[in-house]
Design an enzyme around this catalytic site. Structure first.
Site, PDB file in Angstrom:
ATOM      1  N   ASP A 145      44.342 -27.866  34.655  1.00  0.00           N
ATOM      2  CA  ASP A 145      43.483 -28.412  35.712  1.00  0.00           C
ATOM      3  C   ASP A 145      42.027 -28.023  35.503  1.00  0.00           C
ATOM      4  O   ASP A 145      41.111 -28.817  35.771  1.00  0.00           O
ATOM      5  CB  ASP A 145      43.945 -27.910  37.089  1.00  0.00           C
ATOM      6  CG  ASP A 145      45.243 -28.556  37.528  1.00  0.00           C
ATOM      7  OD1 ASP A 145      45.698 -29.502  36.850  1.00  0.00           O
ATOM      8  OD2 ASP A 145      45.805 -28.120  38.544  1.00  0.00           O
TER       9      ASP A 145
ATOM     10  N   SER B 148      53.133 -31.815  36.044  1.00  0.00           N
ATOM     11  CA  SER B 148      53.395 -31.945  37.476  1.00  0.00           C
ATOM     12  C   SER B 148      52.802 -33.239  38.020  1.00  0.00           C
ATOM     13  O   SER B 148      51.924 -33.837  37.411  1.00  0.00           O
ATOM     14  CB  SER B 148      52.786 -30.754  38.238  1.00  0.00           C
ATOM     15  OG  SER B 148      51.369 -30.770  38.118  1.00  0.00           O
TER      16      SER B 148
ATOM     17  N   ASP C 158      44.333 -35.880  37.091  1.00  0.00           N
ATOM     18  CA  ASP C 158      43.829 -36.442  35.844  1.00  0.00           C
ATOM     19  C   ASP C 158      43.457 -37.909  36.022  1.00  0.00           C
ATOM     20  O   ASP C 158      42.373 -38.348  35.605  1.00  0.00           O
ATOM     21  CB  ASP C 158      44.894 -36.296  34.751  1.00  0.00           C
ATOM     22  CG  ASP C 158      44.382 -36.709  33.391  1.00  0.00           C
ATOM     23  OD1 ASP C 158      43.401 -36.128  32.921  1.00  0.00           O
ATOM     24  OD2 ASP C 158      44.955 -37.636  32.795  1.00  0.00           O
TER      25      ASP C 158
ATOM     26  N   ASP D 175      39.663 -39.491  35.976  1.00  0.00           N
ATOM     27  CA  ASP D 175      39.358 -40.519  34.969  1.00  0.00           C
ATOM     28  C   ASP D 175      38.515 -41.632  35.580  1.00  0.00           C
ATOM     29  O   ASP D 175      37.577 -42.141  34.965  1.00  0.00           O
ATOM     30  CB  ASP D 175      40.646 -41.127  34.402  1.00  0.00           C
ATOM     31  CG  ASP D 175      41.296 -40.230  33.363  1.00  0.00           C
ATOM     32  OD1 ASP D 175      40.663 -39.245  32.938  1.00  0.00           O
ATOM     33  OD2 ASP D 175      42.450 -40.521  32.996  1.00  0.00           O
TER      34      ASP D 175
END
EC number: 2.7.8.-
Length: 222
Positions: free
Chosen positions: A29, A80, A87, A91
């Site tokens: 993360d 996870s 993510d 993005d």
């Protein structure tokens, strides 16, 4: 195309670096957050000033975090839902910053309202292309189509063109026109991809509804 071939190659290349970060106690993360911050800074600091070469260098250094964080999660064996959500969300933030940086340049010193509009269209269409797949999957459809221009293609075409266009500042003549050409390509490709996904979702939805009706009819008959 790039997701299929290039991602596998860069995953192998970046695996040792991902392992190094894990040994240093860095979390996936953290890599995701730092990578996004770097891309946003590179795009919104350099691009509005017309510094396309250096902006692209900075962005490229950070954009590979999109592969590193996932690699780290797999090595740790703790992929996870939260990581995938973070993510994917970041993005979209990074993509918006890149095309927003182009739009700011053309709205300001670049002085081209048409290319400003094209940049904004690239920003918006990229978000919608991603949304169509996510929304289709959320209602139980496979959305079995990738489309002509996905995120990897949008980034590679735009960043390569921006980086090369930035060489105009170093005296390379005529190369600045690569960025406008690339933006038009991304805009048209994104529109085609959006249509492909909408058509696919419409077909899959009709097939799913028809299958559900047949199942209900069979149950009623028995």
């Amino acid at each position: 195309m790039l997701n299929k071939y290039a991602r596998a190659f860069f995953t192998r290349v970046l695996t040792p670096f991902a392992a190094f970060l894990i040994r240093r106690g860095v979390s996936p993360d953290t890599v995701t957050l730092i990578g996004t911050a770097g891309v946003v800074a590179g795009a919104l600091v350099f691009y509005p000033m017309g510094e396309f070469f250096w902006g692209t260098v900075v962005i490229t250094l950070f954009v590979f975090s999109d592969l590193v964080d996932g690699n780290m999660a797999r090595q740790l064996g703790r992929s996870s839902r939260w990581g995938a959500f973070l993510d994917s969300t970041l993005d979209r933030v990074a993509d918006g910053a890149i095309f927003g940086g182009f739009a700011l340049w053309y709205a300001g010193a670049g002085d081209d309202n048409v290319l400003c509009a094209v940049s904004i269209f690239c920003l918006a269409s990229g978000q919608v292309v991603s949304y169509t797949k996510a929304r289709g999957e959320s209602i139980g459809l496979p959305v079995a189509v990738n489309g002509l221009v996905e995120r990897a293609e949008r980034l590679v075409v735009s960043l390569v063109a921006a980086g090369l266009a930035g060489l105009h500042a170093f005296g390379v003549p005529g190369i600045q026109y690569l960025l406008p050409i690339a933006l038009w390509i991304v805009a048209v490709g994104s529109l085609v991809t959006l249509v492909q996904r909408v058509v696919t979702v419409r077909r899959e939805a009709a097939e799913a509804d028809a299958a559900a009706q047949r199942s209900q009819g069979t149950e009623a008959a028995t």
